[in-house]
Motif scaffolding. Structure first.
Motif, mmCIF file in Angstrom:
data_model
loop_
_atom_site.group_PDB
_atom_site.id
_atom_site.type_symbol
_atom_site.label_atom_id
_atom_site.label_comp_id
_atom_site.label_asym_id
_atom_site.label_seq_id
_atom_site.Cartn_x
_atom_site.Cartn_y
_atom_site.Cartn_z
ATOM 1 N N ARG A 42 0.800 -1.219 0.000
ATOM 2 C CA ARG A 42 0.000 0.000 0.000
ATOM 3 C C ARG A 42 0.839 1.279 0.000
ATOM 4 N NH1 ARG A 42 -4.572 -1.506 4.557
ATOM 5 N NH2 ARG A 42 -5.662 -3.123 3.351
ATOM 6 N N THR A 46 -0.492 5.127 -0.371
ATOM 7 C CA THR A 46 -0.324 6.022 0.776
ATOM 8 C C THR A 46 0.457 7.264 0.387
ATOM 9 O OG1 THR A 46 -0.359 4.131 2.290
ATOM 10 C CG2 THR A 46 0.547 6.200 3.135
ATOM 11 N N ALA A 210 -8.248 6.617 5.444
ATOM 12 C CA ALA A 210 -8.789 5.287 5.159
ATOM 13 C C ALA A 210 -7.680 4.246 5.039
ATOM 14 C CB ALA A 210 -9.628 5.330 3.881
ATOM 15 N N LEU A 211 -6.590 4.604 4.378
ATOM 16 C CA LEU A 211 -5.474 3.670 4.214
ATOM 17 C C LEU A 211 -4.814 3.358 5.567
ATOM 18 C CD1 LEU A 211 -3.914 5.141 0.960
ATOM 19 C CD2 LEU A 211 -4.910 2.863 1.203
ATOM 20 N N ALA A 214 -7.090 1.117 7.581
ATOM 21 C CA ALA A 214 -7.144 -0.229 7.023
ATOM 22 C C ALA A 214 -5.927 -1.060 7.407
ATOM 23 C CB ALA A 214 -7.301 -0.171 5.516
#
Length: 215
Positions: A42, A46, A210-211, A214
């Motif tokens: 990610r 990000t 959100a990242l 998560a």
């Protein structure tokens, strides 16, 4: 009878802030670009979200602030708002620890015209030396409104000086006083939010949050 001549807006902004903004944007683009191209998992998403959040904020506080003064009105472009004030609505413009516009009983900051207490102190010392009959010292140069300039707007070298921020405020006050009664200088104060800055920053912030949540 010919119509009165109009002039282009006088523009006030901080050259130092724009230089800092260019450096920050360059550094951010380099770091985020490296993470996007070489990162795993990610990390690229990000980095992209962080860049989308940070870039508009940097632009808002460095490139965006400006003050435009015409014969009819004053337009103040702050980081997240644009304030348009006809000269007839200006109560006063003052520079203490920051530069402020008072209009219709409301107070607005002028981000583009910073107040340098250090420059003001140097100017006061210079003028005090002149008043006491001592020879003036050659003053240093500072990067202020519109680029490199002396700490003073002096009628002649070695004469009385005015700090750049105070000189800009004096010019704006003079414009307000001379145009307040003009027909073109009437109208309401208009405040507009800068959604072109707020929207992408909000999207980037929400994506980054959100990242991170998560995991």
């Amino acid at each position: 009878m010919s119509e009165p001549q109009t002039y282009a807006d006088r523009v006030y902004r901080s050259a130092a802030a724009m230089v800092a903004g260019a450096l920050l944007l360059g550094l951010g683009a380099w770091l985020a670009g490296d993470a996007i191209l070489r990162g795993e998992g990610r990390t690229p998403l990000t980095a992209a979200a962080a860049l989308l959040l940070a870039a508009p904020v940097v632009v808002a506080f460095t490139f965006r602030p400006a003050v435009f003064a015409s014969d009819a009105r004053l337009r103040v472009r702050n980081p997240f708002r644009t304030i348009t004030v006809p000269w007839a609505r200006v109560d006063t413009i003052r520079a203490q620890y920051s530069t402020e516009l008072l209009a219709d009983g409301r107070k607005f900051q002028l981000w583009a015209i910073p107040v340098s207490l250090r420059a003001r102190s140097r100017v006061n010392r210079h003028n005090a030396r002149l008043s006491s009959g001592e020879p003036p010292r050659s003053g240093p140069f500072s990067f202020g409104l519109g680029g490199a300039r002396s700490l003073a707007d002096a009628p002649e070298e070695g004469g009385p000086r005015t700090a750049p921020g105070d000189a800009a405020v004096a010019e704006l006050r003079e414009l307000a006083e001379s145009h307040a009664a003009d027909k073109a200088a009437q109208g309401p104060v208009v405040v507009r939010w800068c959604y072109e800055i707020l929207a992408p920053a909000a999207v980037g912030g929400l994506a980054l949050l959100a990242l991170l949540l998560a995991g």
